[in-house]
Design an enzyme around this catalytic site. Structure first.
Site, PDB file in Angstrom:
ATOM      1  CB  SER A 174      10.687   2.649   3.852  1.00 39.81           C
ATOM      2  OG  SER A 174      11.927   2.915   3.247  1.00 39.81           O
TER       3      SER A 174
ATOM      4  CG  ASP B 187      -2.085  -1.192   1.330  1.00 36.29           C
ATOM      5  OD1 ASP B 187      -2.125  -1.710   0.215  1.00 36.29           O
ATOM      6  OD2 ASP B 187      -2.792  -0.947   1.970  1.00 36.29           O
TER       7      ASP B 187
ATOM      8  CG  HIS C 167       1.993  -8.564   0.313  1.00 34.40           C
ATOM      9  ND1 HIS C 167       1.354  -9.676   0.908  1.00 34.40           N
ATOM     10  CD2 HIS C 167       1.685  -7.744   1.248  1.00 34.40           C
ATOM     11  CE1 HIS C 167       0.872  -9.401   1.826  1.00 34.40           C
ATOM     12  NE2 HIS C 167       1.109  -8.086   2.385  1.00 34.40           N
TER      13      HIS C 167
END
Length: 263
Positions: A226, A86, A142
């Protein structure tokens, strides 16, 4: 003058002791008192979290929260490449023949980013995606595609912010920050998943084991916001044509498609 101000502010907020104190605070039991206000200020969707907000023991635990099963849909098409996080998709572009990519008007060396000429050269004239995670985002990473892990390594010792000010005024943050790189061989070529730290050295935790990656599989997490950079070798992928940057993306959203090796 403004460049000097931001550069020094960036270095001050990411020094050894300030980072150490921030880490200690986030991992302390007292930090749980900050969780409700943090969630409200950053508009965190508490309804999709796997754990109720009142059950987090520390602010750090809240940062690395997991989501309910089914909260993110991973595109099932075999040839699709999906967002690993995200984030804000800040930029998509080409890697130059000089092995550089340009972000916010600054050039970053892919050779420095990956640590060697041998590793970097395969990405010449390839494609990159830059994804920035703010403190409000889900912090788990992911896999953007399925494939075989052909290399994993860690570089850098210190980290500076990778937000817009950090990218514009910092010293080569994307190429020199603490970072963990996973290189994956896939059906149409090779890709590097570059996970860039934003605060202290242990801000990236890897959890994947084994040689095989499956698209959508959780591979790591950030303890603070980050950046993830995806690098692809030339003629191996085609980015989605209607991408507008910057824009919000979520885990599983399509970023592009693998090209057939016959093309």
């Amino acid at each position: 003058m403004i460049q000097w101000f931001y550069r020094n502010l960036i270095e001050l907020t990411n020094g050894r002791w300030t980072s150490f104190l921030l880490k200690k605070l986030a991992q302390s039991r007292a930090s749980r008192l900050f969780i409700p206000s943090f969630a409200k200020i950053y508009k965190v969707n508490v309804h999709e979290m796997a754990t109720p907000i009142e059950e987090f023991a520390t602010l750090h635990d809240f940062f690395i929260r997991k989501l309910k099963i089914g909260a993110r849909t991973i595109d099932a098409r075999v040839n699709s490449i999906v967002s690993p996080v995200d984030a804000v998709l800040e930029d998509i572009g080409s890697i130059s023949t000089e092995l550089t990519l340009t972000v916010k008007g600054k050039q970053y060396s892919v050779l420095e980013m990956l640590g060697s000429d041998d590793k970097a050269r395969k990405y010449m004239n390839g494609t990159y995606f830059l994804l920035y995670l703010s403190p409000s985002h889900y912090h788990r990473i992911h896999s953007p595609l399925s494939g075989k892990v052909v290399g994993e390594w860690t570089l850098g010792k210190k980290s500076y912010p990778v937000n817009r000010h950090g990218l514009k005024y910092g010293r080569d943050t994307l190429a020199k920050n603490y970072r963990k790189i996973t290189e994956v061989e896939h059906d149409s070529g090779v890709a590097a998943i570059v996970k860039v730290g934003a605060m202290f050295v242990n801000s990236i935790e890897s959890i994947h084991m084994g040689e095989q990656l499956e698209k959508g599989e959780e591979i790591a997490y950030f303890t603070f916001g980050s950046t993830v950079i995806l690098l692809f070798n030339p003629d191996s992928i085609e980015p989605v044509q209607n991408h507008v940057t910057p824009r919000e993306v979520r885990v599983g959203d399509v970023l592009g498609y693998m090209r057939s090796k016959q093309n």
